[in-house]
Enzyme design. Structure first.
Site, short mmCIF file in Angstrom:
data_model
loop_
_atom_site.label_atom_id
_atom_site.label_comp_id
_atom_site.label_asym_id
_atom_site.label_seq_id
_atom_site.Cartn_x
_atom_site.Cartn_y
_atom_site.Cartn_z
N GLU A 266 -2.69 1.12 -11.24
CA GLU A 266 -1.86 2.29 -11.50
C GLU A 266 -0.83 2.32 -10.40
O GLU A 266 -1.16 2.55 -9.24
CB GLU A 266 -2.75 3.54 -11.50
CG GLU A 266 -2.17 4.67 -12.30
CD GLU A 266 -1.37 5.60 -11.41
OE1 GLU A 266 -0.15 5.34 -11.27
OE2 GLU A 266 -1.94 6.56 -10.88
N CYS A 300 3.26 9.46 -8.23
CA CYS A 300 3.67 8.26 -8.96
C CYS A 300 4.40 8.63 -10.24
O CYS A 300 5.29 7.91 -10.68
CB CYS A 300 2.46 7.39 -9.26
SG CYS A 300 1.10 8.31 -9.98
N GLU A 397 11.84 3.62 -6.60
CA GLU A 397 10.97 4.77 -6.40
C GLU A 397 11.15 5.25 -4.96
O GLU A 397 10.87 4.52 -4.00
CB GLU A 397 9.51 4.35 -6.62
CG GLU A 397 8.54 5.48 -6.48
CD GLU A 397 7.09 5.04 -6.69
OE1 GLU A 397 6.68 4.02 -6.12
OE2 GLU A 397 6.38 5.74 -7.42
P1 NAI Z 1 0.25 0.83 -0.57
O1 NAI Z 1 0.31 0.31 -1.94
O2 NAI Z 1 0.47 -0.11 0.57
O3 NAI Z 1 -1.17 1.51 -0.30
C1 NAI Z 1 -2.09 1.88 -1.30
C2 NAI Z 1 -3.49 1.44 -0.88
O4 NAI Z 1 -3.55 0.02 -0.86
C3 NAI Z 1 -3.91 1.88 0.51
O5 NAI Z 1 -5.28 2.20 0.48
C4 NAI Z 1 -3.67 0.65 1.36
O6 NAI Z 1 -4.46 0.59 2.50
C5 NAI Z 1 -4.05 -0.45 0.41
N1 NAI Z 1 -3.44 -1.76 0.68
C6 NAI Z 1 -2.29 -2.02 1.34
N2 NAI Z 1 -2.07 -3.35 1.37
C7 NAI Z 1 -3.08 -3.93 0.69
C8 NAI Z 1 -3.41 -5.27 0.35
N3 NAI Z 1 -2.63 -6.28 0.69
N4 NAI Z 1 -4.51 -5.49 -0.36
C9 NAI Z 1 -5.31 -4.49 -0.75
N5 NAI Z 1 -5.06 -3.20 -0.45
C10 NAI Z 1 -3.96 -2.92 0.25
O7 NAI Z 1 1.22 2.04 -0.45
P2 NAI Z 1 1.83 2.64 0.91
O8 NAI Z 1 2.26 1.58 1.86
O9 NAI Z 1 0.88 3.61 1.41
O10 NAI Z 1 3.13 3.32 0.34
C11 NAI Z 1 4.28 2.54 0.12
C12 NAI Z 1 4.97 2.96 -1.13
O11 NAI Z 1 4.12 2.77 -2.24
C13 NAI Z 1 5.34 4.42 -1.21
O12 NAI Z 1 6.54 4.68 -0.58
C14 NAI Z 1 5.41 4.64 -2.67
O13 NAI Z 1 6.67 4.23 -3.13
C15 NAI Z 1 4.37 3.72 -3.21
N6 NAI Z 1 3.11 4.41 -3.53
C16 NAI Z 1 2.83 4.68 -4.80
C17 NAI Z 1 1.68 5.35 -5.12
C18 NAI Z 1 1.34 5.66 -6.50
O14 NAI Z 1 0.49 6.51 -6.74
N7 NAI Z 1 1.92 5.03 -7.47
C19 NAI Z 1 0.76 5.81 -4.10
C20 NAI Z 1 1.12 5.43 -2.77
C21 NAI Z 1 2.26 4.77 -2.53
#
Ligand code: NAI
Length: 796
Positions: A266, A300, A397
């Site tokens: 998601e 999101c 986004e």
């Molecule tokens: P992210 O996608 O890096 O983090 C989400 C989760 O994935 C966190 O628990 C993080 O620790 C984990 N994660 C990070 N790198 C990973 C890897 N290589 N393998 C497995 N797990 C990993 O999102 P982040 O850095 O917190 O936010 C960056 C951007 O992502 C935001 O600015 C936003 O645009 C987007 N975002 C979108 C979300 C959504 O609900 N669609 C939620 C959070 C962020």
């Protein structure tokens, strides 16, 4: 201030929510959290901790354990050890535990809400009134699925151990969306909260102990992306469920390719908020507030792209600015705040950078004239106008309180603009004309459409995206399927790896002159027989080793042509289900008329006995009838969501699909895989068995006489694995099924990360295409459709 003065200014007084109990909870733990593995609190193996900051004050709240790979291994081992007993206790026993968790969430609702607000920065109004009630609702709803599981999901079993990685924007709610269905289905869980927001997951672990969850059923490992990577890479995990950025989603898709792990993603969005000129404009303005300033826009499915009909654009924007001026940004623990703090400095910088890039590219920026709070990470509600549809501000986004606005003229323009995004998570449509709303909703490429409403969620209505917003649904019946697998799968054998390699291609015509069965079948693209672009053919050998014929050696260009033809054959998706059924019955009829010929072809190719070949043709005809029958019966649903609205769940086709067929039962395998997608309104590019392709090339003559519209069913022959990889990498293909007899599935999954297309691969398991349990039915329809939930409120 006197009462008279208050009446004069009508200003808000402070209405702070007390933080004392949450602080006491943190103090009781020494402001340092541990890992929750096998119902025990454990320190991280290398003693690493990091700070969790309160974004409203920029002050540290607690030290969070950084789980290492060794800790993840322990958590997976604990989950594995617990899994079979957890599955065996049965749905009703699991339901009791889920009910208990739901009740406990309600009992500790205020502590959860306060802790979440302190950790994430979102207003207490939201955590108290939206996040936490939805969490409880999710556990209740899934307690219900656990209770009913044997009756509602017969022939299914849990996947096993599930790795779940969640983001920081709805920390507890995303935990609930992941944990509740996984447990209901009988899986055990290793969950990693986001590094910015781990605290409510730790409090939840406390409740798991109180609810009597057996050790190992829920394990919580805190940490950053490295901990996430260790979960994704762990061979003992059967499924990864991820919510977060599209970038990380893409990495996870590539990392799990070929591993046999199930995957739901998601991801991000840039959801349109469409306002027509007959909308209730004041209502729509409040809608915008909820769409983009809910949770500081860190949502999101935030309605971050405002599309306003040109005739009312000026009026609407003026109303919107007036409303923005009255929004209140500040201490999220204050009950009268609209907008809280941005989760972390890095996110604040990202927002600032993207907004600067927008204005540098010519966008006009508007922000209220009041000053934002100085302490903490705050950003004011922001509107960008004068933006081009292709500009970064409109396409990327931003994940903050930033709205971009564009005008449109006609409903057709609105649809085109709304769909002009690589994402497809949600859309809002505002009009008082129900006919218009319900005409627009199916045309929007998104998993959710809210009519005259926005950001409504419920456990009964599956939530998830189209395109680069990811795949899979969370919530509802479809969400349960994401944590189950058919029981027969474990009994399947693997493909024989010792099969000889296929013969190399040769210049066209070289071999065919020498064969008795000389015919030079072509490919079938756009309803026409076409020669291969390569100018090469592949010899096809009969079971006795003699040359049975040759087929075109399809390449990248042929796949591209077939995809273009499929893309253009939109009429098939728009045809009524009744019409599609008629065409499928007609194929069956025409195949029956040539049954003997197909029987002999199968015998010559595969060496099957007369009885088996006759059976294969008969089963193929029967399967066509089955999907003709299904075409108008795989209905959607109307969900009973607890709001005054009807939530219509429609099964929509995925679009253009690549279908890679097995060598076994070359006619029946092709029919079993090609026809369900057609019945549901997809257009397909089929790659028949590379070893036994002649049944497929014979089939196009049947298609030609069966009113199948050109382009809806294309056939490209050649090396199945390389054609599959081309289909999987093609940005205009929405999904690929690979049931080929080689290892192509891994490459398909890897290449699919480009546009996040949906894939369904055999995982090297050999199905019996004669067995209806393995080769026909709802699973095939489910895999070629996606659910769109359309929320239609009612009442004056
Ligand atoms: P992210 O996608 O890096 O983090 C989400 C989760 O994935 C966190 O628990 C993080 O620790 C984990 N994660 C990070 N790198 C990973 C890897 N290589 N393998 C497995 N797990 C990993 O999102 P982040 O850095 O917190 O936010 C960056 C951007 O992502 C935001 O600015 C936003 O645009 C987007 N975002 C979108 C979300 C959504 O609900 N669609 C939620 C959070 C962020």
């Amino acid at each position: 201030m006197t009462v008279a003065e208050i009446f004069e200014t009508l200003d808000y007084g402070p209405a702070p929510e007390a933080a004392a109990i949450a602080d006491a909870w943190l103090e009781a733990r020494g402001r340092r959290t541990a890992l929750f593995i096998a119902n025990a609190w454990q320190a991280p193996s290398d003693g690493g901790y990091f700070d969790s900051i309160n974004p409203a004050t920029a002050r540290p709240l607690a030290k969070i354990a950084q789980a290492t790979t060794a800790d993840v291994n322990n958590a997976v081992a604990a989950a594995r050890a617990a899994q079979s007993a957890w599955a065996k206790i049965g749905g009703p026993a699991r339901a009791r535990t889920l009910y208990a968790l739901a009740r406990m969430v309600q009992k500790h609702a205020r502590l959860f809400a306060v802790l979440e607000t302190m950790d994430n920065g979102k207003p207490i109004r939201e955590t108290r009134d939206i996040d936490v009630p939805l969490v409880a609702r999710h556990f209740y709803h899934h307690a219900g699925w656990a209770q009913l599981i044997a009756r509602e999901f017969p022939g299914h079993e849990p996947l096993g151990v599930v790795g779940q990685i969640i983001p920081w924007n709805f920390p507890l709610l995303m935990l609930a969306w992941k944990v509740a269905p996984a447990l209901a289905a009988g899986n055990t869980v290793v969950l990693k909260p986001a590094e910015f927001t781990s605290l409510t997951a730790i409090l939840f672990a406390d409740l798991c102990l109180d609810a009597g969850l057996p050790p190992g059923v829920v394990n919580i490992v805190t940490g950053d992306g490295r901990t996430g990577e260790a979960i994704v890479a762990h061979p003992g995990i059967d499924k990864i469920a991820f919510t977060g950025s599209t970038e990380v989603g893409r990495l996870i898709r590539a990392a799990t390719a070929g591993s046999g792990k199930a995957l739901t993603l998601e991801l991000g969005g840039k959801s349109p908020f469409v306002v027509f000129d007959d909308a209730d404009l004041d209502g729509a303005v409040e809608g915008v507030v909820d769409a983009i300033w809910f949770n500081q826009g860190q949502v999101c499915c935030a309605g971050s792209r405002l599309l306003v009909q040109e005739s009312i654009a000026d009026t609407f924007i003026a109303k919107l600015k007036a409303r923005m001026q009255t929004l209140r940004v500040g201490d999220p623990l204050d009950k009268s705040m609209d907008i809280g703090a941005i989760v972390a400095p890095v996110q604040l910088e990202k927002i600032e950078t993207l907004v600067k890039a927008g204005t540098a590219a010519g966008a006009t920026l508007w922000q209220p004239d009041w000053a934002r709070p100085k302490d903490g990470y705050f950003y004011p509600p922001t509107l960008l106008t004068d933006v081009g549809p292709a500009s970064t501000a409109v396409q990327e986004e931003i994940f903050g309180p930033v709205l971009v606005a564009l005008p449109f003229r006609t409903p057709a323009d609105a649809i085109a603009l709304a769909n002009n995004s690589r994402y497809g998570l949600a859309a809002s449509v505002w009009t008082e004309n129900i006919n218009l709303a319900l005409d627009i909703a199916p045309a929007l490429k998104s998993g959710v459409v809210w009519i005259n409403s926005t950001n409504l969620f419920d456990a009964a209505a599956g939530f998830g995206g189209y395109r680069e917003s990811g795949f899979g649904r969370e919530g509802g019946r479809e969400g349960m399927y994401a944590y189950l697998k058919p029981t027969f799968l474990k009994g399947l054998k693997s493909y024989d790896r010792s099969a000889p390699a296929l013969a190399a291609p040769v210049p066209a015509g070289v071999t065919s002159a020498t064969t008795e069965l000389d015919r030079t079948p072509k490919m079938y693209i756009g309803g026409k027989q076409t020669r291969p672009d390569s100018g090469y053919s592949r010899p096809v050998y009969a079971a006795d080793g003699s040359l049975a014929g040759e087929v075109g050696d399809g390449n990248r260009k042929d796949v591209r042509d077939a995809v273009v033809a499929a893309r253009q054959a939109e009429g098939w998706s728009k045809a009524t289900a009744h019409n599609r059924a008629q065409v499928i019955y007609y194929i069956a009829e025409n195949l029956e008329a040539r049954a003997t010929e197909f029987r002999d072809r199968i015998r010559a190719m595969t060496g099957a006995s007369k009885r088996v070949a006759t059976r294969e043709v008969a089963a193929s005809i029967d399967r066509l009838f089955t999907y003709g029958a299904w075409a108008d019966k795989y209905d959607g649903r109307v969900h009973a969501t607890p709001l005054r609205n009807v939530t219509v769940a429609m099964n929509e086709p995925l679009g253009v699909m690549g279908i890679v067929c097995p060598d076994d039962a070359p006619l029946l395998g092709l029919i079993s895989l090609a026809v369900p997608p057609l019945a549901m309104g997809n257009r397909i590019v089929a790659v028949p068995s590379a070893k036994h392709p002649l049944a497929a090339t014979d089939l196009y003559q049947v298609l030609d006489t069966s009113d199948v519209p050109g382009g809806s069913f294309n056939i490209v022959t050649g090396d199945a694995d390389s054609l599959a990889a081309v289909l999987a990498a093609h940005d205009d293909v929405d999904a690929v099924w690979d049931f080929g007899s080689n290892d192509g599935g891994a490459a398909v999954e890897r290449a699919s990360a480009g546009n996040m297309k949906q894939t369904w691969v055999s995982d090297r398991r050999r199905r019996d295409w004669f067995d209806p349990e393995q080769a026909e039915g709802e699973a095939f329809l489910r895999h070629c459709t996606q659910v769109k939930n359309i929320w239609v409120p009612y009442g004056e």
